[in-house]
Design a protein around this motif. Sequence first.
Motif, PDB file in Angstrom:
ATOM      1  N   VAL A   1       0.883  -1.175   0.050  1.00  0.00           N
ATOM      2  CA  VAL A   1       0.260   0.183  -0.007  1.00  0.00           C
ATOM      3  C   VAL A   1       0.889   1.559   0.052  1.00  0.00           C
ATOM      4  CG1 VAL A   1      -1.586   1.226   1.455  1.00  0.00           C
ATOM      5  CG2 VAL A   1      -2.110  -0.899   1.169  1.00  0.00           C
ATOM      6  N   ILE A   2       1.892   1.140   0.710  1.00  0.00           N
ATOM      7  CA  ILE A   2       2.837   2.424   0.673  1.00  0.00           C
ATOM      8  C   ILE A   2       3.617   2.649  -0.347  1.00  0.00           C
ATOM      9  CG2 ILE A   2       5.016   3.177   1.993  1.00  0.00           C
ATOM     10  CD1 ILE A   2       3.964   1.876   4.511  1.00  0.00           C
ATOM     11  N   ALA A   3       3.906   1.600  -1.146  1.00  0.00           N
ATOM     12  CA  ALA A   3       4.497   1.635  -2.261  1.00  0.00           C
ATOM     13  C   ALA A   3       3.652   2.156  -3.521  1.00  0.00           C
ATOM     14  CB  ALA A   3       4.967   0.085  -2.846  1.00  0.00           C
ATOM     15  N   ALA A   4       2.218   2.103  -3.286  1.00  0.00           N
ATOM     16  CA  ALA A   4       1.371   2.385  -4.058  1.00  0.00           C
ATOM     17  C   ALA A   4       0.994   3.905  -4.229  1.00  0.00           C
ATOM     18  CB  ALA A   4       0.070   1.688  -4.206  1.00  0.00           C
ATOM     19  N   ILE A   5       1.281   4.553  -2.939  1.00  0.00           N
ATOM     20  CA  ILE A   5       1.164   6.038  -2.995  1.00  0.00           C
ATOM     21  C   ILE A   5       1.707   6.866  -4.003  1.00  0.00           C
ATOM     22  CG2 ILE A   5       1.404   7.933  -0.982  1.00  0.00           C
ATOM     23  CD1 ILE A   5       0.656   5.946   1.069  1.00  0.00           C
ATOM     24  N   PRO A   6       3.048   6.588  -4.134  1.00  0.00           N
ATOM     25  CA  PRO A   6       3.961   7.452  -5.194  1.00  0.00           C
ATOM     26  C   PRO A   6       3.177   7.186  -6.581  1.00  0.00           C
ATOM     27  CG  PRO A   6       5.384   6.376  -3.579  1.00  0.00           C
ATOM     28  CD  PRO A   6       4.131   5.806  -3.690  1.00  0.00           C
TER      29      PRO A   6
ATOM     30  N   GLY B   1      -3.674   8.694 -11.487  1.00  0.00           N
ATOM     31  CA  GLY B   1      -4.872   9.817 -11.588  1.00  0.00           C
ATOM     32  C   GLY B   1      -4.695  10.186 -13.092  1.00  0.00           C
ATOM     33  N   THR B   2      -3.534  10.435 -13.787  1.00  0.00           N
ATOM     34  CA  THR B   2      -3.543  11.114 -15.038  1.00  0.00           C
ATOM     35  C   THR B   2      -4.128   9.945 -16.120  1.00  0.00           C
ATOM     36  OG1 THR B   2      -1.456  12.072 -14.694  1.00  0.00           O
ATOM     37  CG2 THR B   2      -1.874  11.723 -16.760  1.00  0.00           C
ATOM     38  N   ARG B   3      -3.770   8.852 -15.796  1.00  0.00           N
ATOM     39  CA  ARG B   3      -4.540   7.706 -16.937  1.00  0.00           C
ATOM     40  C   ARG B   3      -5.812   7.721 -16.727  1.00  0.00           C
ATOM     41  NH1 ARG B   3      -1.828   3.558 -15.085  1.00  0.00           N
ATOM     42  NH2 ARG B   3      -3.466   2.706 -14.037  1.00  0.00           N
ATOM     43  N   ALA B   4      -6.615   7.937 -15.420  1.00  0.00           N
ATOM     44  CA  ALA B   4      -7.674   7.892 -15.193  1.00  0.00           C
ATOM     45  C   ALA B   4      -8.466   8.960 -15.746  1.00  0.00           C
ATOM     46  CB  ALA B   4      -8.143   7.956 -13.629  1.00  0.00           C
TER      47      ALA B   4
ATOM     48  N   PHE C   1      -7.437   1.911 -11.760  1.00  0.00           N
ATOM     49  CA  PHE C   1      -6.849   2.005 -10.606  1.00  0.00           C
ATOM     50  C   PHE C   1      -6.226   0.658  -9.960  1.00  0.00           C
ATOM     51  CE2 PHE C   1      -8.052   6.306 -10.942  1.00  0.00           C
ATOM     52  CZ  PHE C   1      -6.939   6.890  -9.746  1.00  0.00           C
ATOM     53  N   SER C   2      -5.357   0.414  -9.626  1.00  0.00           N
ATOM     54  CA  SER C   2      -4.701  -0.926  -9.242  1.00  0.00           C
ATOM     55  C   SER C   2      -5.155  -1.100  -7.888  1.00  0.00           C
ATOM     56  CB  SER C   2      -2.979  -0.839  -9.192  1.00  0.00           C
ATOM     57  OG  SER C   2      -2.591   0.152  -8.186  1.00  0.00           O
ATOM     58  N   LEU C   3      -5.215  -2.435  -7.373  1.00  0.00           N
ATOM     59  CA  LEU C   3      -5.686  -2.839  -6.261  1.00  0.00           C
ATOM     60  C   LEU C   3      -4.956  -1.956  -5.076  1.00  0.00           C
ATOM     61  CD1 LEU C   3      -7.668  -4.377  -4.432  1.00  0.00           C
ATOM     62  CD2 LEU C   3      -6.001  -6.211  -4.398  1.00  0.00           C
ATOM     63  N   ASP C   4      -3.825  -1.947  -5.145  1.00  0.00           N
ATOM     64  CA  ASP C   4      -3.136  -1.251  -3.975  1.00  0.00           C
ATOM     65  C   ASP C   4      -3.240   0.102  -3.903  1.00  0.00           C
ATOM     66  OD1 ASP C   4      -2.016  -3.636  -3.175  1.00  0.00           O
ATOM     67  OD2 ASP C   4      -0.189  -3.391  -4.382  1.00  0.00           O
TER      68      ASP C   4
ATOM     69  N   ILE D   1      -6.395   4.788  -1.224  1.00  0.00           N
ATOM     70  CA  ILE D   1      -7.123   5.717  -1.200  1.00  0.00           C
ATOM     71  C   ILE D   1      -8.408   5.332  -0.155  1.00  0.00           C
ATOM     72  CG2 ILE D   1      -9.300   6.838  -2.528  1.00  0.00           C
ATOM     73  CD1 ILE D   1      -7.362   6.376  -5.248  1.00  0.00           C
ATOM     74  N   ALA D   2      -8.798   4.401  -0.036  1.00  0.00           N
ATOM     75  CA  ALA D   2      -9.937   3.785   0.994  1.00  0.00           C
ATOM     76  C   ALA D   2      -9.320   4.048   2.467  1.00  0.00           C
ATOM     77  CB  ALA D   2      -9.967   2.320   0.738  1.00  0.00           C
ATOM     78  N   TYR D   3      -8.131   3.719   2.644  1.00  0.00           N
ATOM     79  CA  TYR D   3      -7.586   4.086   3.899  1.00  0.00           C
ATOM     80  C   TYR D   3      -7.619   5.424   4.359  1.00  0.00           C
ATOM     81  CZ  TYR D   3      -5.953  -0.768   3.708  1.00  0.00           C
ATOM     82  OH  TYR D   3      -6.009  -2.240   3.540  1.00  0.00           O
ATOM     83  N   ALA D   4      -7.454   6.376   3.191  1.00  0.00           N
ATOM     84  CA  ALA D   4      -7.374   7.731   3.316  1.00  0.00           C
ATOM     85  C   ALA D   4      -8.638   8.348   3.588  1.00  0.00           C
ATOM     86  CB  ALA D   4      -6.653   8.288   2.109  1.00  0.00           C
ATOM     87  N   LEU D   5      -9.670   7.705   2.820  1.00  0.00           N
ATOM     88  CA  LEU D   5     -11.071   8.087   3.410  1.00  0.00           C
ATOM     89  C   LEU D   5     -11.294   7.814   4.559  1.00  0.00           C
ATOM     90  CD1 LEU D   5     -12.627   7.492  -0.422  1.00  0.00           C
ATOM     91  CD2 LEU D   5     -12.044   9.678   0.687  1.00  0.00           C
ATOM     92  N   GLY D   6     -10.852   6.400   4.989  1.00  0.00           N
ATOM     93  CA  GLY D   6     -11.132   6.081   6.303  1.00  0.00           C
ATOM     94  C   GLY D   6     -10.523   6.907   7.446  1.00  0.00           C
ATOM     95  N   LEU D   7      -9.804   7.751   7.244  1.00  0.00           N
ATOM     96  CA  LEU D   7      -9.411   8.882   8.132  1.00  0.00           C
ATOM     97  C   LEU D   7     -10.607   9.966   8.368  1.00  0.00           C
ATOM     98  CD1 LEU D   7      -5.879  10.140   6.787  1.00  0.00           C
ATOM     99  CD2 LEU D   7      -6.606   8.775   8.950  1.00  0.00           C
ATOM    100  N   GLY D   8     -11.773  10.116   7.300  1.00  0.00           N
ATOM    101  CA  GLY D   8     -12.908  10.648   7.604  1.00  0.00           C
ATOM    102  C   GLY D   8     -13.633  10.069   8.599  1.00  0.00           C
TER     103      GLY D   8
END
Length: 643
Positions: free
Chosen positions: A23-28, A34-37, A204-207, A212-219
Amino acid sequence: MMEMPVELMDRRLAEISQHVEAVIAAIPRLPQEGTRAEGLIERDFGGYSVPQAILFFALFIMVGIAAEWLYRSAMWRPKLWLATFPIQRIADRLIGILATFGYGFGAWIAFLVGSHAVFLALPLPPLMRQFLLGYLIVASCVRGAMILLDCLLVPSGDETPLAKFRVTPISPEAARFWRNRLALAVGWFLFGWVTVHLLALLEFSLDARRAIAYALGLGLLAIAIEVIWKRPKPAAGSASSRRIRPRALQWLWTFYAVVLWGLWIAGMMPLLWFLLVATILPMAISISRRATAHVMRPPESSPVETSSFSVATACAERSIQAGLILSAILIIAWAWDVDLIAMTSGETMTMRLIRGALNAVLVLLAADFLWHIVGTVIDVKLDENKPPPHASDEEIGRSARLRTLLPILRNILLVTFIIVAVLMALSALGLEIGPLIAGAGVLGVAVGFGAQTVVKDIISGMFYLFDDAFRVGDYIQSGSHKGTVESFSLRSVRLRHQRGPIYTVPFGELGAVENMSRDWVIDKSVINVTYDTDLEQVRKIIKDIGRQLKENPEFAPKIIDTLKMQGVQEFGDYAIQIRMKLTTKPGEQFVIRRRAFAMIKMAFEEKGIRFATPTVQVAEGKHSVAAAAQQSLSIERAAADPA
């Protein structure tokens, strides 16, 4: 080969570490993905931009709100009927609550029809259609949650007409707080869940989606922490307001919420769901009990309700509790990937254990449900059989007998339910209860020989109750023990002495019981008068006093046969003994006798009749008396002379 616990833990920690590193490796890589999306959106949105898609979504919501407004405007008559609906019975409140939920459900259907009709009418590109439908479902669920919370909590205030249909007993301020926070939590969770799933359409890849899900979980974590620290305090004077809520407890809950979020990040979903269920289930059961008691409370205009509503309250409370527990089991089974359908036919050791555990839980829930229904029926019967203030002797006796037998019946049924439920639960777990029952029988015989006194007490108590020897409230005497019967157990009776002490007497030690509280009491007393007394005059005085006692409104209901003179008991050495008799209700003779004695003394003084008392007369010769007087004067003079 089975893994050792240390090896299993090491492998599990390695999986968690690998998951977190991925998951940490997917952040960069998120900006690149996002550009591809963005390219996919420009290609598959059919020429529409993201702001235009947002405008379409806003249009759907506005049309849905307008449709809901039209529904509420058209349904003003049912709403007015709800506002003016009187609550004279518990059934009226239930009807009003169901009507309120029906009115809210209609408003939600109007919102769904309005918003989705426009969505279905517009020709949109497939990818854009999927995105708009996902977020439209989120908006519809949030609107439904808000309407449901409005029906449950009625956050508009106690002054509104619909406040009488509030299901949960909380203040309007607390209702507004929980309505807003719960709706926000539901909306944020659904928004994050739908967003993460829609990102898969943008490749978007699974990781990356997990990050993104963990970031939204902060909410969600922020909402939980805000609730922990800002939740409204209970109303002053309530039981929960007296509980101590130190700041340390708030910090503990905050730490617990962070731990749950950390378990989510670590991918330990089974443990996460287990802790969530273990936390929410007791709260949900407590809230459901308070809500049930609040909804089923008697209206102020009709304080007396039939016993059926008490039984209905117990049924509703236990049914909701059982439903919550079964729902918790299903959630845990889903989180742990337990196939309940396949488990019914599985023959592995694990499947048999899980199936037996579920069957045992069902048996215990059914036993708990039945016991509370039976216990409630017994409690209602005890309340209904309280004698009225001016009840007859027969009614008082029947009430006392029921208040004696029903608590013992309740204890016996409780023990029976526990034994049967435990045996059925063990049988559901796959244990053979036949040898257990046989062993219990042998053990029972052994215990019976070793505890003969206890068995004797229990059996003696059963025969005392079958013979109706005494009841709760009776004053009895047995040997050196006497007092008012306060309560029973299976082997003893509690006697309250008139001076206050309590005797706990085993039934086997009672022996012959003298019950002084049944039917009537004959009180006999004796007075002594002098030999020159006119006995006929005494008889008339006592008869007149008996008539006055019978006419006294305080004593008349307690007197069965008024005070009478029975005649001369005997000629004593110094007095004529006159015997009197008075028949009263049990326990009332003492007060009436004291009043009768006071009236007899006053009447004798008015008529000049004297009570006889023992006297001593000394008669001797004149010289002896003179010598005694002379000796007394000599002693007085000697004492007065200081020399």
